[in-house]
Motif scaffolding. Sequence first.
Motif, PDB file in Angstrom:
ATOM      1  N   GLN A  23       0.710  -1.055  -0.023  1.00 24.30           N
ATOM      2  CA  GLN A  23       0.075  -0.050   0.057  1.00 24.30           C
ATOM      3  C   GLN A  23       0.910   1.169   0.147  1.00 24.30           C
ATOM      4  O   GLN A  23       0.390   2.294   0.599  1.00 24.30           O
ATOM      5  CB  GLN A  23      -0.989   0.098   1.232  1.00 24.30           C
ATOM      6  CG  GLN A  23      -1.994  -1.064   1.042  1.00 24.30           C
ATOM      7  CD  GLN A  23      -3.326  -0.822   1.581  1.00 24.30           C
ATOM      8  OE1 GLN A  23      -3.680   0.574   2.177  1.00 24.30           O
ATOM      9  NE2 GLN A  23      -4.342  -1.616   1.500  1.00 24.30           N
ATOM     10  N   TRP A  46       7.216  -2.375 -12.975  1.00 24.09           N
ATOM     11  CA  TRP A  46       5.897  -1.818 -13.768  1.00 24.09           C
ATOM     12  C   TRP A  46       5.639  -0.568 -13.600  1.00 24.09           C
ATOM     13  O   TRP A  46       5.255   0.015 -14.710  1.00 24.09           O
ATOM     14  CB  TRP A  46       4.664  -2.878 -13.243  1.00 24.09           C
ATOM     15  CG  TRP A  46       4.726  -4.138 -13.936  1.00 24.09           C
ATOM     16  CD1 TRP A  46       5.034  -5.450 -13.724  1.00 24.09           C
ATOM     17  CD2 TRP A  46       3.986  -4.469 -15.473  1.00 24.09           C
ATOM     18  NE1 TRP A  46       4.988  -6.501 -14.593  1.00 24.09           N
ATOM     19  CE2 TRP A  46       4.415  -5.782 -15.535  1.00 24.09           C
ATOM     20  CE3 TRP A  46       3.816  -3.594 -16.263  1.00 24.09           C
ATOM     21  CZ2 TRP A  46       4.003  -6.472 -16.732  1.00 24.09           C
ATOM     22  CZ3 TRP A  46       3.443  -4.272 -17.555  1.00 24.09           C
ATOM     23  CH2 TRP A  46       3.274  -5.567 -17.750  1.00 24.09           C
ATOM     24  N   HIS A  81      -7.230  -2.904  -4.330  1.00 25.61           N
ATOM     25  CA  HIS A  81      -6.276  -3.827  -4.532  1.00 25.61           C
ATOM     26  C   HIS A  81      -6.036  -4.218  -5.856  1.00 25.61           C
ATOM     27  O   HIS A  81      -6.887  -4.140  -6.967  1.00 25.61           O
ATOM     28  CB  HIS A  81      -6.541  -5.139  -3.860  1.00 25.61           C
ATOM     29  CG  HIS A  81      -5.454  -6.139  -3.760  1.00 25.61           C
ATOM     30  ND1 HIS A  81      -5.482  -7.183  -4.609  1.00 25.61           N
ATOM     31  CD2 HIS A  81      -4.720  -6.498  -2.759  1.00 25.61           C
ATOM     32  CE1 HIS A  81      -4.477  -7.973  -4.356  1.00 25.61           C
ATOM     33  NE2 HIS A  81      -3.902  -7.708  -3.204  1.00 25.61           N
ATOM     34  N   ASN A  82      -4.563  -4.543  -6.358  1.00 27.58           N
ATOM     35  CA  ASN A  82      -4.489  -4.758  -7.669  1.00 27.58           C
ATOM     36  C   ASN A  82      -5.245  -5.647  -8.360  1.00 27.58           C
ATOM     37  O   ASN A  82      -5.643  -5.625  -9.624  1.00 27.58           O
ATOM     38  CB  ASN A  82      -2.961  -4.939  -7.889  1.00 27.58           C
ATOM     39  CG  ASN A  82      -2.629  -5.141  -9.140  1.00 27.58           C
ATOM     40  OD1 ASN A  82      -2.668  -4.175 -10.127  1.00 27.58           O
ATOM     41  ND2 ASN A  82      -1.932  -6.377  -9.534  1.00 27.58           N
ATOM     42  N   ASP A  91      -3.711   7.097  -5.098  1.00 31.10           N
ATOM     43  CA  ASP A  91      -2.517   7.008  -5.921  1.00 31.10           C
ATOM     44  C   ASP A  91      -2.699   7.265  -7.423  1.00 31.10           C
ATOM     45  O   ASP A  91      -1.882   6.822  -8.104  1.00 31.10           O
ATOM     46  CB  ASP A  91      -1.946   5.326  -5.493  1.00 31.10           C
ATOM     47  CG  ASP A  91      -2.844   4.319  -6.177  1.00 31.10           C
ATOM     48  OD1 ASP A  91      -3.496   4.599  -7.132  1.00 31.10           O
ATOM     49  OD2 ASP A  91      -2.781   3.190  -5.712  1.00 31.10           O
ATOM     50  N   ASP A 128      -2.269   7.910 -10.821  1.00 24.19           N
ATOM     51  CA  ASP A 128      -0.827   8.419 -11.407  1.00 24.19           C
ATOM     52  C   ASP A 128      -1.106   8.215 -12.836  1.00 24.19           C
ATOM     53  O   ASP A 128      -1.586   7.303 -13.247  1.00 24.19           O
ATOM     54  CB  ASP A 128       0.145   7.290 -10.613  1.00 24.19           C
ATOM     55  CG  ASP A 128       1.375   7.565 -11.203  1.00 24.19           C
ATOM     56  OD1 ASP A 128       2.332   8.000 -10.448  1.00 24.19           O
ATOM     57  OD2 ASP A 128       1.583   7.186 -12.421  1.00 24.19           O
ATOM     58  N   VAL A 183      -5.308  -3.443 -19.392  1.00 25.06           N
ATOM     59  CA  VAL A 183      -6.567  -4.308 -18.899  1.00 25.06           C
ATOM     60  C   VAL A 183      -7.407  -4.447 -20.276  1.00 25.06           C
ATOM     61  O   VAL A 183      -7.915  -5.570 -20.580  1.00 25.06           O
ATOM     62  CB  VAL A 183      -7.545  -3.622 -18.106  1.00 25.06           C
ATOM     63  CG1 VAL A 183      -8.744  -4.089 -17.758  1.00 25.06           C
ATOM     64  CG2 VAL A 183      -6.751  -3.728 -16.336  1.00 25.06           C
TER      65      VAL A 183
HETATM   66  P1  FAD Z   1       2.718  -3.403  -4.056  1.00 23.71           P
HETATM   67  O1  FAD Z   1       2.157  -4.799  -4.575  1.00 23.71           O
HETATM   68  O2  FAD Z   1       2.951  -3.349  -2.913  1.00 23.71           O
HETATM   69  O3  FAD Z   1       3.759  -2.845  -5.079  1.00 23.71           O
HETATM   70  C1  FAD Z   1       4.459  -1.853  -4.789  1.00 23.71           C
HETATM   71  C2  FAD Z   1       4.532  -0.938  -5.856  1.00 23.71           C
HETATM   72  O4  FAD Z   1       4.975  -1.141  -6.943  1.00 23.71           O
HETATM   73  C3  FAD Z   1       3.338  -0.130  -5.746  1.00 23.71           C
HETATM   74  O5  FAD Z   1       3.053   0.913  -4.730  1.00 23.71           O
HETATM   75  C4  FAD Z   1       3.388   0.661  -7.314  1.00 23.71           C
HETATM   76  O6  FAD Z   1       4.218   1.901  -7.060  1.00 23.71           O
HETATM   77  C5  FAD Z   1       3.942  -0.447  -8.226  1.00 23.71           C
HETATM   78  N1  FAD Z   1       3.102  -1.274  -8.474  1.00 23.71           N
HETATM   79  C6  FAD Z   1       2.556  -2.359  -8.134  1.00 23.71           C
HETATM   80  N2  FAD Z   1       1.967  -2.847  -9.337  1.00 23.71           N
HETATM   81  C7  FAD Z   1       2.079  -2.018 -10.197  1.00 23.71           C
HETATM   82  C8  FAD Z   1       1.191  -2.006 -11.761  1.00 23.71           C
HETATM   83  N3  FAD Z   1       0.763  -3.028 -11.952  1.00 23.71           N
HETATM   84  N4  FAD Z   1       1.732  -0.906 -12.392  1.00 23.71           N
HETATM   85  C9  FAD Z   1       2.524   0.054 -11.948  1.00 23.71           C
HETATM   86  N5  FAD Z   1       3.060   0.038 -10.656  1.00 23.71           N
HETATM   87  C10 FAD Z   1       2.752  -1.042  -9.850  1.00 23.71           C
HETATM   88  N6  FAD Z   1      -0.862   2.421  -9.691  1.00 23.71           N
HETATM   89  C11 FAD Z   1      -0.764   3.493  -9.245  1.00 23.71           C
HETATM   90  O7  FAD Z   1       0.335   3.690  -8.568  1.00 23.71           O
HETATM   91  N7  FAD Z   1      -1.561   4.636  -9.755  1.00 23.71           N
HETATM   92  C12 FAD Z   1      -2.826   4.283 -10.334  1.00 23.71           C
HETATM   93  O8  FAD Z   1      -3.383   5.317 -10.503  1.00 23.71           O
HETATM   94  C13 FAD Z   1      -2.923   2.964 -10.989  1.00 23.71           C
HETATM   95  N8  FAD Z   1      -4.112   2.537 -11.743  1.00 23.71           N
HETATM   96  C14 FAD Z   1      -4.445   1.512 -12.060  1.00 23.71           C
HETATM   97  C15 FAD Z   1      -5.300   1.145 -12.768  1.00 23.71           C
HETATM   98  C16 FAD Z   1      -5.841  -0.186 -13.180  1.00 23.71           C
HETATM   99  C17 FAD Z   1      -6.813  -0.412 -14.081  1.00 23.71           C
HETATM  100  C18 FAD Z   1      -4.985  -1.298 -12.815  1.00 23.71           C
HETATM  101  C19 FAD Z   1      -4.994  -2.785 -13.158  1.00 23.71           C
HETATM  102  C20 FAD Z   1      -3.728  -0.994 -11.775  1.00 23.71           C
HETATM  103  C21 FAD Z   1      -3.401   0.282 -11.637  1.00 23.71           C
HETATM  104  N9  FAD Z   1      -2.236   0.647 -10.787  1.00 23.71           N
HETATM  105  C22 FAD Z   1      -2.120   2.046 -10.228  1.00 23.71           C
HETATM  106  C23 FAD Z   1      -1.294  -0.386 -10.279  1.00 23.71           C
HETATM  107  C24 FAD Z   1      -1.643  -1.252  -9.038  1.00 23.71           C
HETATM  108  O9  FAD Z   1      -2.839  -1.623  -9.184  1.00 23.71           O
HETATM  109  C25 FAD Z   1      -1.236  -0.333  -8.075  1.00 23.71           C
HETATM  110  O10 FAD Z   1       0.158   0.255  -8.015  1.00 23.71           O
HETATM  111  C26 FAD Z   1      -1.184  -1.341  -6.693  1.00 23.71           C
HETATM  112  O11 FAD Z   1      -2.252  -1.954  -6.571  1.00 23.71           O
HETATM  113  C27 FAD Z   1      -0.800  -0.498  -5.393  1.00 23.71           C
HETATM  114  O12 FAD Z   1      -0.731  -1.383  -4.196  1.00 23.71           O
HETATM  115  P2  FAD Z   1       0.675  -1.450  -3.496  1.00 23.71           P
HETATM  116  O13 FAD Z   1       1.233  -0.256  -3.230  1.00 23.71           O
HETATM  117  O14 FAD Z   1       0.084  -2.198  -2.338  1.00 23.71           O
HETATM  118  O15 FAD Z   1       1.277  -2.431  -4.450  1.00 23.71           O
END
Ligand code: FAD
Length: 493
Positions: free
Chosen positions: A255, A296, A358-359, A390, A392, A403
């Motif tokens: 997160q 990513w 959640h992703n 978040d 971005d 997607v």
């Molecule tokens: P963790 O699993 O802990 O990952 C660590 C970090 O890696 C994240 O904080 C993030 O910065 C990066 N990260 C992880 N997965 C992705 C991914 N698939 N793409 C890019 N970076 C990633 N992320 C955003 O930060 N902003 C958005 O506006 C955003 N929109 C999204 C829209 C859709 C339709 C989808 C499918 C994904 C999107 N994501 C976005 C990517 C991802 O869902 C989130 O980064 C992630 O859920 C954040 O949770 P976390 O910090 O617990 O991730």
Amino acid sequence: MVIIHWFRQDLRLSDNPSLFEAAGNGQVLPVFILDDHSAGQWASGRASRWWLHHSLEALNESLNGRLLVRQGDAEKVLRDLIKEYKVDAVYWNRCYEPWRIQRDQRIKKSLRDDGLEVKSFHGSLLWEPWTVLKKDGTPYKVFTPYYRKGCLISEPPREPLPVPKKIQCVAKIAKKNINTLGLLPSKGLVPEQNHEPADPSKQVRWDHNLYTHWCEQGRGVGETAAKNKLRDFINKGLNGYKEGRDYPARHSVSQLSAHLHFGEVSPNQVWHASAAAATENNAETDLDCFHSELGWREFSYYLLYHFPTLPEQNFQPKFDRFPWQDDPKILKRWQKGLTGIPIVDAGMRELWQTGFMHNRVRMIVGSFLVKNLLQQWRQGEAWFWDCLVDADLASNSASWQWVAGSGADAAPYFRIFNPVTQGQKFDPDGEYIRRYVPELSGLPNKYLFSPWYAPAHVLEQSGVVLGDHYPEPVVDLKFSRERALEGWQAIKS
Ligand code: FAD
């Protein structure tokens, strides 16, 4: 020498290359400018503005109340400050959104032409987009070679910098209260999501839930909160991340995304802190997976830099011919979490209540919108833009195109998530669904993911009346899947 450090997406004191250099070279004027005009349609959405407000408050506190906040055209604001404070130099960390690149290049040139020292630094990405190219000099379009053959074999991410030993701020800063930026919702109590209460006392301000979630129950907003959250993740989430990251009810993800977006923590800090912990705990496989998620994030910025129309146009032009349906009523049901498909509704309500999703669930609700409901991915992108803390530009647009199947290295369009089996697989105990769709909490797991199959007596025992307490499905899953595949057939050649 008086140096402006222009804070943008780097709202932190540690590992801040521009601030570090400014503090070492002279007196610092720390400035944040809200420049919605230059951002145009990509001015921050409402949930992001809420986060930004709290993040600026935290930053101001760590600067002992010395943060100068201003609003307006950034160049004009900078010029006014340069005059007022007799500034010699302006430093910032680079940002990569197309509108920011254009604006910053213009400002850099114009201030340099006037004899000021202007320096920009590498502070928000692990690898800047122009440093990783294929052998023929063109940008990668596929993630794995970009990350494994491009990034990982090039320069390793630099070690984080400490907080400057001393930040000597310019004396007598004429501050404006952060409230004057108007980032918090000021007017209008927004009705609770799912019904319009007749009684005005039942109305809540929508940001109330965000505050409860992030500030009262969570770690809060700002650099200290980000550091604590990173530490928690490293201690409790990293081990087992690879498997656990797909389960929305578990606490297996960091997160950190909003903290990373606003630069309360740098990707270098996250990269190195997780690497150090994983080596100690023999969690190399989990680390590789976690680092590739940071990869990513890098790839999203990379694509946005090399293909700046990513937020607005299909990366694969054949999707321009896709037979999308424009149906505001259906879109509204998706936005409100009233589609009648429990895992989708849980995700959309998590988004509304917390500003996060959640992703795994982002992928499910996204696939459902663009494939089962045939709505244009830009509709989903826009809703997320407004609702995510978040939000971005790079990650949101790259992920929506992923997607939708229209992006670079995207999920093939014909692979359509079944939201029932996705729920059964990734929320097997129904904990996530029950948390956000409490009206279904009495249903046994067998029917929780598809209540329309529940026999009448089960519904009755569970206190669920479909079409009353909880909606009937907005579409038939089998029919809508086939309809989506027909749309794909029409454009695929
Ligand atoms: P963790 O699993 O802990 O990952 C660590 C970090 O890696 C994240 O904080 C993030 O910065 C990066 N990260 C992880 N997965 C992705 C991914 N698939 N793409 C890019 N970076 C990633 N992320 C955003 O930060 N902003 C958005 O506006 C955003 N929109 C999204 C829209 C859709 C339709 C989808 C499918 C994904 C999107 N994501 C976005 C990517 C991802 O869902 C989130 O980064 C992630 O859920 C954040 O949770 P976390 O910090 O617990 O991730």
